[in-house]
Every structure is written in structure tokens, then in C-alpha cells.
Design a protein around this motif. Structure first.
Motif, PDB file in Angstrom:
ATOM      1  N   GLY A  96       0.918  -1.056  -0.036  1.00 29.26           N
ATOM      2  CA  GLY A  96       0.044   0.130   0.069  1.00 29.26           C
ATOM      3  C   GLY A  96       1.004   1.070  -0.437  1.00 29.26           C
ATOM      4  O   GLY A  96       0.317   2.156  -0.879  1.00 29.26           O
ATOM      5  N   GLU A  97       2.194   0.578   1.342  1.00 29.29           N
ATOM      6  CA  GLU A  97       3.073   2.692   0.704  1.00 29.29           C
ATOM      7  C   GLU A  97       2.980   2.301  -0.279  1.00 29.29           C
ATOM      8  O   GLU A  97       3.865   3.340  -1.293  1.00 29.29           O
ATOM      9  CB  GLU A  97       4.002   2.092   1.751  1.00 29.29           C
ATOM     10  N   SER A  98       4.099   1.028  -1.021  1.00 29.51           N
ATOM     11  CA  SER A  98       4.886   1.435  -2.046  1.00 29.51           C
ATOM     12  C   SER A  98       4.059   2.051  -3.576  1.00 29.51           C
ATOM     13  O   SER A  98       4.028   2.853  -4.391  1.00 29.51           O
ATOM     14  CB  SER A  98       5.472   0.446  -2.617  1.00 29.51           C
ATOM     15  N   VAL A  99       2.008   2.294  -3.289  1.00 27.26           N
ATOM     16  CA  VAL A  99       1.608   2.051  -4.436  1.00 27.26           C
ATOM     17  C   VAL A  99       1.076   3.379  -4.478  1.00 27.26           C
ATOM     18  O   VAL A  99       0.160   4.613  -4.813  1.00 27.26           O
ATOM     19  CB  VAL A  99       0.847   1.175  -5.155  1.00 27.26           C
ATOM     20  N   GLY A 100       1.328   4.571  -3.289  1.00 28.23           N
ATOM     21  CA  GLY A 100       0.647   5.677  -2.681  1.00 28.23           C
ATOM     22  C   GLY A 100      -0.642   5.673  -1.895  1.00 28.23           C
ATOM     23  O   GLY A 100      -1.006   7.025  -2.140  1.00 28.23           O
ATOM     24  N   VAL A 101      -1.077   4.636  -0.940  1.00 23.47           N
ATOM     25  CA  VAL A 101      -2.095   4.552  -0.534  1.00 23.47           C
ATOM     26  C   VAL A 101      -2.122   6.013   0.516  1.00 23.47           C
ATOM     27  O   VAL A 101      -0.979   5.988   1.293  1.00 23.47           O
ATOM     28  CB  VAL A 101      -2.154   3.546   0.243  1.00 23.47           C
ATOM     29  N   ASP A 102      -3.027   6.260   0.855  1.00 22.68           N
ATOM     30  CA  ASP A 102      -2.833   7.597   2.175  1.00 22.68           C
ATOM     31  C   ASP A 102      -3.019   7.884   3.498  1.00 22.68           C
ATOM     32  O   ASP A 102      -2.470   8.117   4.211  1.00 22.68           O
ATOM     33  CB  ASP A 102      -3.708   8.974   1.492  1.00 22.68           C
ATOM     34  N   GLY A 103      -3.807   6.220   3.552  1.00 22.43           N
ATOM     35  CA  GLY A 103      -5.041   6.506   4.581  1.00 22.43           C
ATOM     36  C   GLY A 103      -4.831   4.458   4.924  1.00 22.43           C
ATOM     37  O   GLY A 103      -4.328   4.010   4.383  1.00 22.43           O
ATOM     38  N   TYR A 104      -5.011   4.136   6.390  1.00 19.01           N
ATOM     39  CA  TYR A 104      -5.363   2.627   6.220  1.00 19.01           C
ATOM     40  C   TYR A 104      -6.346   2.439   7.819  1.00 19.01           C
ATOM     41  O   TYR A 104      -5.639   4.010   9.301  1.00 19.01           O
ATOM     42  CB  TYR A 104      -3.954   2.093   7.035  1.00 19.01           C
ATOM     43  N   LEU A 105      -7.353   1.869   7.800  1.00 23.40           N
ATOM     44  CA  LEU A 105      -7.762   1.754   8.349  1.00 23.40           C
ATOM     45  C   LEU A 105      -7.975   0.095   8.728  1.00 23.40           C
ATOM     46  O   LEU A 105      -8.489  -0.461   7.862  1.00 23.40           O
ATOM     47  CB  LEU A 105      -9.512   2.557   8.678  1.00 23.40           C
ATOM     48  N   ALA A 106      -7.939  -0.538   9.954  1.00 21.08           N
ATOM     49  CA  ALA A 106      -7.709  -1.780  10.185  1.00 21.08           C
ATOM     50  C   ALA A 106      -9.208  -2.070  10.223  1.00 21.08           C
ATOM     51  O   ALA A 106     -10.207  -1.293  11.152  1.00 21.08           O
ATOM     52  CB  ALA A 106      -7.004  -2.394  11.509  1.00 21.08           C
ATOM     53  N   LYS A 107      -9.772  -2.865   9.776  1.00 20.83           N
ATOM     54  CA  LYS A 107     -11.061  -3.557  10.430  1.00 20.83           C
ATOM     55  C   LYS A 107     -11.107  -4.921  11.430  1.00 20.83           C
ATOM     56  O   LYS A 107      -9.604  -5.784  11.149  1.00 20.83           O
ATOM     57  CB  LYS A 107     -11.186  -5.198   9.312  1.00 20.83           C
ATOM     58  N   PRO A 108     -11.553  -4.787  12.442  1.00 20.00           N
ATOM     59  CA  PRO A 108     -12.513  -4.138  12.895  1.00 20.00           C
ATOM     60  C   PRO A 108     -12.352  -2.653  12.781  1.00 20.00           C
ATOM     61  O   PRO A 108     -11.534  -2.535  13.511  1.00 20.00           O
ATOM     62  CB  PRO A 108     -13.722  -4.836  13.686  1.00 20.00           C
ATOM     63  N   PHE A 109     -13.477  -1.849  12.808  1.00 19.93           N
ATOM     64  CA  PHE A 109     -12.980  -0.457  12.861  1.00 19.93           C
ATOM     65  C   PHE A 109     -13.895   0.271  13.733  1.00 19.93           C
ATOM     66  O   PHE A 109     -15.466  -0.477  13.181  1.00 19.93           O
ATOM     67  CB  PHE A 109     -12.991   0.191  11.832  1.00 19.93           C
ATOM     68  N   ASP A 110     -13.608   1.702  14.688  1.00 23.60           N
ATOM     69  CA  ASP A 110     -15.221   2.064  14.974  1.00 23.60           C
ATOM     70  C   ASP A 110     -15.114   3.310  13.738  1.00 23.60           C
ATOM     71  O   ASP A 110     -14.207   4.002  13.630  1.00 23.60           O
ATOM     72  CB  ASP A 110     -14.394   2.550  16.434  1.00 23.60           C
ATOM     73  N   PRO A 111     -16.607   3.208  13.284  1.00 25.45           N
ATOM     74  CA  PRO A 111     -17.178   4.139  13.294  1.00 25.45           C
ATOM     75  C   PRO A 111     -16.584   5.693  13.690  1.00 25.45           C
ATOM     76  O   PRO A 111     -16.328   6.357  12.030  1.00 25.45           O
ATOM     77  CB  PRO A 111     -18.698   4.616  13.265  1.00 25.45           C
ATOM     78  N   ALA A 112     -16.642   6.138  14.137  1.00 22.69           N
ATOM     79  CA  ALA A 112     -15.827   7.506  14.549  1.00 22.69           C
ATOM     80  C   ALA A 112     -14.077   7.607  14.141  1.00 22.69           C
ATOM     81  O   ALA A 112     -13.793   8.521  13.441  1.00 22.69           O
ATOM     82  CB  ALA A 112     -15.621   8.141  15.719  1.00 22.69           C
ATOM     83  N   ASP A 113     -13.683   6.450  14.025  1.00 24.95           N
ATOM     84  CA  ASP A 113     -12.218   6.674  13.167  1.00 24.95           C
ATOM     85  C   ASP A 113     -12.766   6.334  11.748  1.00 24.95           C
ATOM     86  O   ASP A 113     -11.529   7.649  11.403  1.00 24.95           O
ATOM     87  CB  ASP A 113     -11.305   5.543  13.407  1.00 24.95           C
TER      88      ASP A 113
END
Length: 171
Positions: A96-113
Motif C-alpha cells: 500500500g505504501e509503495s503504490v501511494g495509499v494515503d491512509g489505512y484503517l484496520a477492520k474491525p473499525f470504530d465508525p468514528a475513526d
């Protein structure tokens, strides 16, 4: 009709996850368009002109990381902020870093995050954020020590919802 907070393209092969993300973002004023996989994302993205794209990693036809790479390779979509919303392996994070992804959120996640991540990506200056040496502009849920290598990168503290540099202890 009230003004929206922006348009988000949500890409996930799980209908339940797409609905969950859609409902949470719509409650915060975002307009949400969905796609079931990376191939559909590439068909939809130019038509809907999203402000942010969220991608699952494991999807049929075209996975999220290859989709992100194709979005970055096309001049029409290279500027779009992209977040991975997935349960990723460390290798997936590296890709993801190498292709230029800007952010990451792990599942399961808090909807506020989720909402906070999308808001931050919507507000970021993509060309400025693409500098060398950064991991992700925004990282919610990976192991903190591995996620941010550049001291200028920040992550959201899980408990206090405050920005903290990655080298400081989190509350």
C-alpha cells in the motif's frame, strides 16, 4: 438539500461492509457511492468524481492494492486520496505504501475513526503528502511502531482522539 461534506467512493466486496461504511459516512453529511470490487471502481471513479476512495484489499477480479496502483497511474485519478479499509498483513501495508495509499484503517473499525480518516483525507493536499519517506498520511489501527517512520507523520490516539507523534507514548 444541505451541502455535503464531500463524495466518497467505497469499494468492498462485502455488501454488509459497504452498507455499514455508507450509513456512517452519510450520517456525517458525505455523499457515498459504492462499488463491489476494483474493476467496478475503475468503471465508476471517473463518472462520479469522488473526493476520497476507500478500498478493501481482498476483492475478486481486481484487489484493492492493484486498484490503488491503477488509480495512481492515471492522470485523471492520481490526485485522489486513497484509504485502505481492511484487515491487512504487514506485506499488504508495505505494498500500500509503495503504490501511494494515503491512509489505512484496520477492520474491525470504530465508525468514528472511519469518519475522521475520511475527513482528514478530504482535507489533505495530496501532492504535498506524497513526499518521500512517509508511511501513510493517516494510519488507524496498525501497530504504531511500524506504521509511522517519519516524525512528521501523525496517528490518531485510540483513546483520547488527539494527534500524537508516533514516537510519543499513546494514552
Amino acid at each position: 438539500m444541505a451541502a455535503t461534506s464531500g463524495r466518497v467512493l467505497v469499494v468492498d466486496d462485502s455488501e454488509v461492509i459497504r452498507r455499514l461504511i455508507k450509513v456512517n459516512l452519510e450520517l456525517e453529511g458525505f455523499e457515498v457511492v459504492t462499488a463491489a470490487d476494483g474493476a467496478e471502481c475503475l468503471e465508476v471513479v471517473r463518472r462520479v468524481a469522488p473526493d476520497v476512495v476507500t478500498l478493501d484489499v481482498m476483492m475478486p477480479r481486481l484487489d484493492g492494492l492493484r486498484t490503488a496502483a491503477r488509480l495512481r497511474a492515471a492522470w485523471q485519478t492520481a490526485h485522489l486520496p486513497i484509504a485502505i479499509v481492511s484487515a491487512c498483513t504487514p506485506a499488504d501495508l508495505e505494498r500500500g505504501e509503495s503504490v501511494g495509499v494515503d491512509g489505512y484503517l484496520a477492520k474491525p473499525f470504530d465508525p468514528a475513526d472511519l469518519v475522521e480518516l475520511v475527513r482528514r483525507l478530504r482535507a489533505m493536499d495530496r501532492p504535498a503528502a506524497a513526499g518521500a519517506g512517509r508511511r501513510f498520511a493517516y494510519d488507524f489501527g496498525s501497530s504504531a511502531g511500524q506504521a509511522a517512520r517519519n516524525p512528521r507523520d501523525f496517528a490518531l490516539s485510540e483513546q483520547s482522539q488527539e494527534l500524537v507523534p508516533p514516537d510519543e507514548a499513546r494514552p
